[in-house]
Design a protein around this motif. Structure first.
Motif, PDB file in Angstrom:
ATOM      1  N   GLU A  38       9.413  -3.073  -6.720  1.00  0.00           N
ATOM      2  CA  GLU A  38       9.193  -1.806  -6.016  1.00  0.00           C
ATOM      3  C   GLU A  38       9.709  -1.854  -4.583  1.00  0.00           C
ATOM      4  OE1 GLU A  38       7.841   1.128  -7.267  1.00  0.00           O
ATOM      5  OE2 GLU A  38       8.201   0.027  -9.118  1.00  0.00           O
ATOM      6  N   ILE A  39       9.617  -3.049  -3.974  1.00  0.00           N
ATOM      7  CA  ILE A  39      10.081  -3.169  -2.588  1.00  0.00           C
ATOM      8  C   ILE A  39      11.610  -3.322  -2.556  1.00  0.00           C
ATOM      9  CG2 ILE A  39      10.010  -4.669  -0.541  1.00  0.00           C
ATOM     10  CD1 ILE A  39       7.041  -5.066  -1.091  1.00  0.00           C
ATOM     11  N   PHE A  49       1.733  -8.149 -10.886  1.00  0.00           N
ATOM     12  CA  PHE A  49       1.741  -7.379  -9.650  1.00  0.00           C
ATOM     13  C   PHE A  49       2.855  -7.862  -8.723  1.00  0.00           C
ATOM     14  CE2 PHE A  49       0.316  -7.392  -5.166  1.00  0.00           C
ATOM     15  CZ  PHE A  49       0.433  -6.041  -4.913  1.00  0.00           C
ATOM     16  N   LEU A  50       2.959  -9.186  -8.588  1.00  0.00           N
ATOM     17  CA  LEU A  50       3.986  -9.722  -7.695  1.00  0.00           C
ATOM     18  C   LEU A  50       5.376  -9.324  -8.175  1.00  0.00           C
ATOM     19  CD1 LEU A  50       2.567 -13.212  -6.773  1.00  0.00           C
ATOM     20  CD2 LEU A  50       2.826 -11.211  -5.303  1.00  0.00           C
ATOM     21  N   GLN A  51       5.551  -9.396  -9.519  1.00  0.00           N
ATOM     22  CA  GLN A  51       6.866  -8.996 -10.050  1.00  0.00           C
ATOM     23  C   GLN A  51       7.127  -7.518  -9.770  1.00  0.00           C
ATOM     24  OE1 GLN A  51       6.456 -10.158 -14.091  1.00  0.00           O
ATOM     25  NE2 GLN A  51       7.167 -12.253 -13.717  1.00  0.00           N
ATOM     26  N   ASN A  52       6.094  -6.669 -10.028  1.00  0.00           N
ATOM     27  CA  ASN A  52       6.260  -5.227  -9.794  1.00  0.00           C
ATOM     28  C   ASN A  52       6.535  -4.929  -8.347  1.00  0.00           C
ATOM     29  OD1 ASN A  52       5.602  -4.921 -12.358  1.00  0.00           O
ATOM     30  ND2 ASN A  52       3.562  -4.035 -12.021  1.00  0.00           N
ATOM     31  N   ILE A  53       5.682  -5.522  -7.514  1.00  0.00           N
ATOM     32  CA  ILE A  53       5.752  -5.213  -6.095  1.00  0.00           C
ATOM     33  C   ILE A  53       7.126  -5.630  -5.570  1.00  0.00           C
ATOM     34  CG2 ILE A  53       4.988  -6.840  -4.269  1.00  0.00           C
ATOM     35  CD1 ILE A  53       3.500  -3.615  -4.787  1.00  0.00           C
ATOM     36  N   SER A  54       7.567  -6.806  -6.032  1.00  0.00           N
ATOM     37  CA  SER A  54       8.853  -7.263  -5.526  1.00  0.00           C
ATOM     38  C   SER A  54       9.943  -6.297  -6.005  1.00  0.00           C
ATOM     39  CB  SER A  54       9.087  -8.721  -5.926  1.00  0.00           C
ATOM     40  OG  SER A  54      10.102  -8.827  -6.844  1.00  0.00           O
TER      41      SER A  54
END
Ligand code: ADP
Length: 639
Positions: A287-288, A280-285
């Motif tokens: 995505e942001i 999630f952290l990798q994705n979110i980072s």
């Protein structure tokens, strides 16, 4: 050294007695003796002490040797009895021996006395020892039985070939086999098929090697339940090392196994959650960063004075789109946090489901056109019936997310959405011809941060929060959400919301009209109901029979209104209401108005509700959702 001996002598002749004693002394015995010549005297002598040996004359004036023998055997068969006689013939001697005498001697041949005594004493000693051993064995067997019968572990014993010959009650309790079923190798039948072969070959090996064994295995009960046990067995050997059999225990470890399994699941969950968090952290980072990069990059470019107005406009649109993307991710994260904190609420208003669908359709039709995907909307109700009480923004958010996903995961083909009235629910369906979802992921994807694809080289963006938010929203709206899908064929997402019509499309039909004509049209009606939609609905269907329709929102209000006026013909009383519920309100009203017809309306047909309503003072009871015909048919009973 003299050997002490206690002798009971049955003899009438002083001389013969002395001869006996002399022979004994010669043999090295120090005799403590008593000499008797009658039956009574013999009895009292036997009462006095334990004699080592009895030596009796064959014939006495008032007694005889065979009677003395009988008495001696009766009193204590272990005391050797030697018959001595001057006259005894061969035949009598045999008879005496048959009756239990240890030996017989001729008075003229007392040389045999000492060897006979020695032999008899030795035999008697062996007999006594054997008896003692037997008694001790019996005692230890009883002790074993008592222990085994009450032991909290299962106990079994086998013969030297490993065939079961005893199981205790706890054993039968654990295995659910009877004592008889367990015998031999019958117990193996109850062992789990997957454990049976291994256990049997282990056991055969143990029996062959006369070694001890330890194993974990499962018993399957007749009802299909499984009991995990740990079994231990050791050999039982005699003093020469010969194996007599095995003795073993089984301990029920099902609870421990359950706990172990739960712990493994917990551990896997924790690891999974850790992996998901990292993903999630990798994705979110990612995505942001993507929109942020565009925003930062194009903001710099826009500052360049040489740009044409068209290019500027173009870059400004990119910045705007990227900002919107960023905002939506942040909004998702904030919403999931609010959901988790239990702070997410719904706001029910009158909405038109068809209008919501049209708005969503307009919002996505351009994207669909660009993707070359045919995009279809199928509203399922006529305009007037599409007015419902619900939270429009939550409904739009769910549709928005599901349609965005459908377009995201579909390369070509069709995305369609719409709804139908099924039972008392509106069932929405969003269907696409995209990549589909594997069966094992079809419930997983509704969990937060769950995505089918979690590799860093993902083809599709997204935070994995959309479906979790949608699920929570649908549940807040009072419905449920699920998916049906086949890999590479597409996905169908379904969700429901309860159908609470706010403007009733009254479908007139003959039977309703017929019923209506038979009812008066000037009733004074009080509707006690806290739900606005139901209030509107009831007013609409009652308007033809009601001259006056008054509304109360809770029990208190209803009681107050009834106190002020007693001219109502009919009260429709909701049961589940805030402040004061329907039962209490009816009880209050009945204290001063016994005439008015009160019909209770409850949301669920729970057994006992009807009785409670009647008990409280209602005339009748009707279950929600209230059908028009059912209500009129019931009112005909009273008006
Ligand atoms: P996101 O789309 O942001 O990843 P969602 O919670 O909306 O998060 O969806 C979770 C996952 O469910 C997606 O990553 C995707 O793997 C799968 N999914 C959702 N909708 C579809 C669909 N229509 N077709 C195929 N897969 C889908």
């Amino acid at each position: 050294m003299e050997i002490p001996i206690r002798i009971l002598i049955i003899e009438d002749s002083e001389t013969d007695k002395e001869l006996l004693l002399r022979e004994l002394r010669r043999g090295g015995y120090n005799a403590e003796y008593l000499c008797v010549e009658t039956e009574e005297a013999m009895h009292s002598a036997l009462d006095k002490c334990e004699w080592d040996i009895i030596i009796s004359d064959y014939s006495l004036p008032q007694f005889d040797g065979l009677s003395a023998l009988k008495i001696a055997i009766k009193r204590n068969p272990d005391i050797p009895f030697i018959l001595v006689s001057g006259t005894i013939g061969e035949e009598l001697a045999v008879q005496a021996m048959k009756q239990g005498a240890s030996d017989y001697l001729m008075k003229g041949n007392l040389k045999r006395l000492i060897p006979a005594i020695e032999r008899e004493l030795k035999d008697a000693q062996i007999r006594v020892q054997r008896k003692k051993t037997k008694a001790a064995l019996k005692e230890s067997e009883i002790r074993f039985r008592v222990l085994a019968e009450s032991a909290p572990v299962g106990i079994f014993t086998t013969d030297n070939k490993g065939m079961t010959n005893y199981v205790n009650p706890r054993w039968t309790e654990i295995s659910k086999l009877s004592f008889n079923e367990a015998m031999g190798n019958g117990w193996l039948k109850a062992v789990h098929p997957e454990d049976r072969d291994k256990l049997n070959s282990n056991w055969e090996q143990t029996a062959l090697e006369h070694s001890s064994s330890k194993a974990e295995y499962r018993f399957v009960h007749p009802d299909g339940n499984v009991a995990w046990v740990i079994g231990n067995a050791v050999t039982q050997q005699d003093k020469n090392g010969n194996v007599l059999g095995y003795i073993g225990t089984i301990t029920d470890i099902s609870e421990r196994k359950k706990m172990e399994a739960a712990l493994i699941i917990e551990k896997e969950k924790a690891e999974e959650s850790d992996r998901l968090k990292t993903a999630f952290l990798q994705n979110i980072s990612h995505e942001i960063r993507t929109p942020l990069n565009s925003i930062v990059g194009f903001s710099r470019i826009i500052a360049d004075a040489d740009l044409s107005p068209e290019a500027c406009e173009n870059y400004a649109t990119i910045i705007e789109n990227s900002s919107n993307q960023l905002m939506s991710i942040i909004a998702d994260i904030i919403q999931i946090a609010t959901i988790e904190a239990g702070q997410e609420k719904i706001q029910e208003n009158e909405i038109n489901v068809n209008e919501v669908c049209t708005l969503i359709y307009d919002q996505f039709s351009a994207d669909a056109r660009i993707q070359n995907i045919s995009f279809i909307c199928n509203p399922g109700l006529e305009e007037v019936a599409a007015y419902v009480m619900s939270d429009g923004s939550k409904l739009a958010q769910v549709l928005n997310n599901l349609i965005r996903n459908a377009l995201k995961f579909t390369k070509n083909g069709t995305v369609s959405f719409g709804y139908q009235l099924i039972g008392s629910d509106l069932q929405f369906c969003i269907e696409d011809t995209g990549i589909g979802i594997a069966p094992e992921m079809q419930t997983e994807i509704f969990k937060r941060f769950r995505q089918v694809e979690i590799s860093p080289t993902r083809n599709f963006g997204g935070s994995g929060l959309g479906l979790a938010i949608s699920k929570s929203n649908v549940e807040l709206l009072g419905g449920r959400i699920w998916v049906e899908s086949e890999i590479e064929k597409g996905a169908k997402f379904f969700f429901t919301i309860p159908y609470k019509p706010s403007r009733v499309a009254i479908v007139e039909n003959n039977s309703v009209e017929h019923t209506l004509y038979e009812l008066p049209n000037d009733l004074k009606i009080l509707i006690v109901e806290d739900e606005k939609a139901v209030n509107i609905y009831l007013s609409l269907i009652l308007k033809n029979i009601g001259k006056e329709i008054v509304h109360a929102e809770n029990g208190f209000e209803a009681v107050e209104i009834c106190r002020k006026r007693n001219d109502f013909d009919l009260i429709l009383m909701d049961i589940k209401m805030p402040e004061m519920n329907g039962y209490m309100a009816v009880k209050e009203i009945r204290k001063f108005n016994k005439e008015v017809i009160i019909i209770a309306q409850t949301a669920f047909a729970i057994s006992g509700d009807r009785e409670k309503a009647i008990e409280a003072g209602c005339n009748y009871y009707i279950t929600k959702p209230i059908g028009r015909i059912a209500l009129f048919e019931m009112l005909r009973l009273y008006f």
